[in-house]
Design an enzyme around this catalytic site. Structure first.
Site, PDB file in Angstrom:
ATOM      1  N   THR A 101      14.875 -29.446  40.680  1.00 17.45           N
ATOM      2  CA  THR A 101      16.250 -29.740  40.268  1.00 17.45           C
ATOM      3  C   THR A 101      16.246 -31.128  39.649  1.00 17.45           C
ATOM      4  OG1 THR A 101      17.241 -28.348  41.969  1.00 17.45           O
ATOM      5  CG2 THR A 101      18.626 -30.081  41.027  1.00 17.45           C
ATOM      6  N   LYS A 176      22.797 -25.307  37.880  1.00 20.38           N
ATOM      7  CA  LYS A 176      22.457 -25.755  39.227  1.00 20.38           C
ATOM      8  C   LYS A 176      23.401 -26.872  39.670  1.00 20.38           C
ATOM      9  CE  LYS A 176      20.166 -26.171  43.101  1.00 20.38           C
ATOM     10  NZ  LYS A 176      18.733 -26.481  43.192  1.00 20.38           N
ATOM     11  N   LYS A 244      20.419 -36.825  45.787  1.00 19.48           N
ATOM     12  CA  LYS A 244      19.769 -36.906  44.472  1.00 19.48           C
ATOM     13  C   LYS A 244      20.424 -35.945  43.482  1.00 19.48           C
ATOM     14  CE  LYS A 244      16.438 -34.316  43.612  1.00 19.48           C
ATOM     15  NZ  LYS A 244      16.155 -33.022  42.917  1.00 19.48           N
TER      16      LYS A 244
END
Length: 299
Positions: A101, A176, A244
């Site tokens: 990701t 995502k 993150k």
């Protein structure tokens, strides 16, 4: 781009963490010719003992003979470093599939780099967590060249229940981000609801069982609600990784000129959990922040 052989493309998998280890295992069990690499060599040796296949000692070595190279590493800088090391070793027409990701900016950067040498890059972040990887039930969100995607789609199904092509490079990472924004807000709402009920003296196991039958039902409520009540957080998707991911969401929102107010708030709450020593706790540990009475962000 010439299509890969239908019979048995040669695969490489880089990054054998909690997600990558079982994902690569599914490829080996599906009968693909596979070489793996992990920064910690002992982890690669363990995988090799369990699944067979091959392990490589150096990054260029793992990519040299591969038709498709899968990555499952950490952040933008990790992907950039890995691709930088393997790029010159890739054979023409090889496809790099990134399951990390990252930012959409990074995905576009990697596509430009690899297209310039007649290779392809597909951003393909996954959702479903460690259990989804172990069970081969991940959801994979893909962006990049559609012809390249059509070559990898059947292979990705070795560890996915759903593989979706969403458009040009970066589209998978953007999707995502939508996924993470939705989860973050839901988890904070679940934490606040549980905390309210606990403060009011309700039997929250009964409450969750009841409201899970109505409009409040969600995967998080059914799967994380009970463990939140038990104060169990030593599993699942880590706070460090969610923080993150949410930072990537906020950076993208800034580029698009939009405000993700709830996401910004929850990201700050995850930073507070990190300060509490909870970087490796599951993302549902937002409840612990409320129970600890932390208030510097909310008041």
């Amino acid at each position: 781009m010439s299509e890969l052989p239908n019979s048995s493309p040669r695969l490489a998998f880089i990054g054998l963490g909690v997600m990558g280890y079982p994902m690569a295992g599914h490829l080996a069990q599906a009968g693909y010719t596979l070489t793996v690499y992990n920064r910690t060599a002992l982890r690669a040796e363990q995988w090799h003992t369990e699944y067979g296949g091959k392990s490589a000692a150096r990054l260029p070595q793992v990519a040299a003979d591969a038709d498709i190279v899968m990555l499952c590493v950490g952040r933008d800088e990790d992907v950039r470093a890995v691709v930088g090391e393997i790029a010159s070793s890739l054979k023409p027409g090889a496809i790099v599939v990134d399951h990390s990701t990252t930012s959409a900016v990074l995905a576009r950067e990697m596509e430009i780099l690899l297209n310039g040498q007649h290779n392809h890059f597909i951003d393909a972040p996954v959702s479903g967590g460690e259990q989804g990887a172990i069970n081969g039930q991940l959801t994979i969100l893909c962006g990049g060249d559609e012809t390249a995607f059509s070559c990898i789609e059947p292979i990705l199904k070795a560890y996915a229940r759903a593989v979706t092509y969403l458009g040009e490079s970066g589209s998978g990472q953007l999707a995502k981000m939508v996924n993470q924004v939705c989860i973050a807000g839901l988890l904070q709402g679940l934490a606040e609801g549980i905390h309210l009920g606990q403060q009011a003296g309700l039997d929250m196991a009964k409450v969750l069982a009841a409201i899970s039958q109505g409009a409040a039902q969600s995967w998080q409520m059914q799967n994380r609600g009970p463990t939140m009540l038990q104060d169990k957080y030593d599993f699942g998707f880590a706070v460090d990784w969610m923080h993150k991911d949410l930072n990537y969401c906020l950076d993208e929102a800034s580029r698009l000129g939009t405000d993700l107010a709830v996401t910004r708030l929850v990201s700050a709450y995850y930073a507070e959990l990190q300060d509490m020593g909870g970087g490796r706790w599951d993302t549902s540990s937002l409840l612990r922040r409320l129970q600890a009475g932390i208030s510097k962000i909310s008041r």
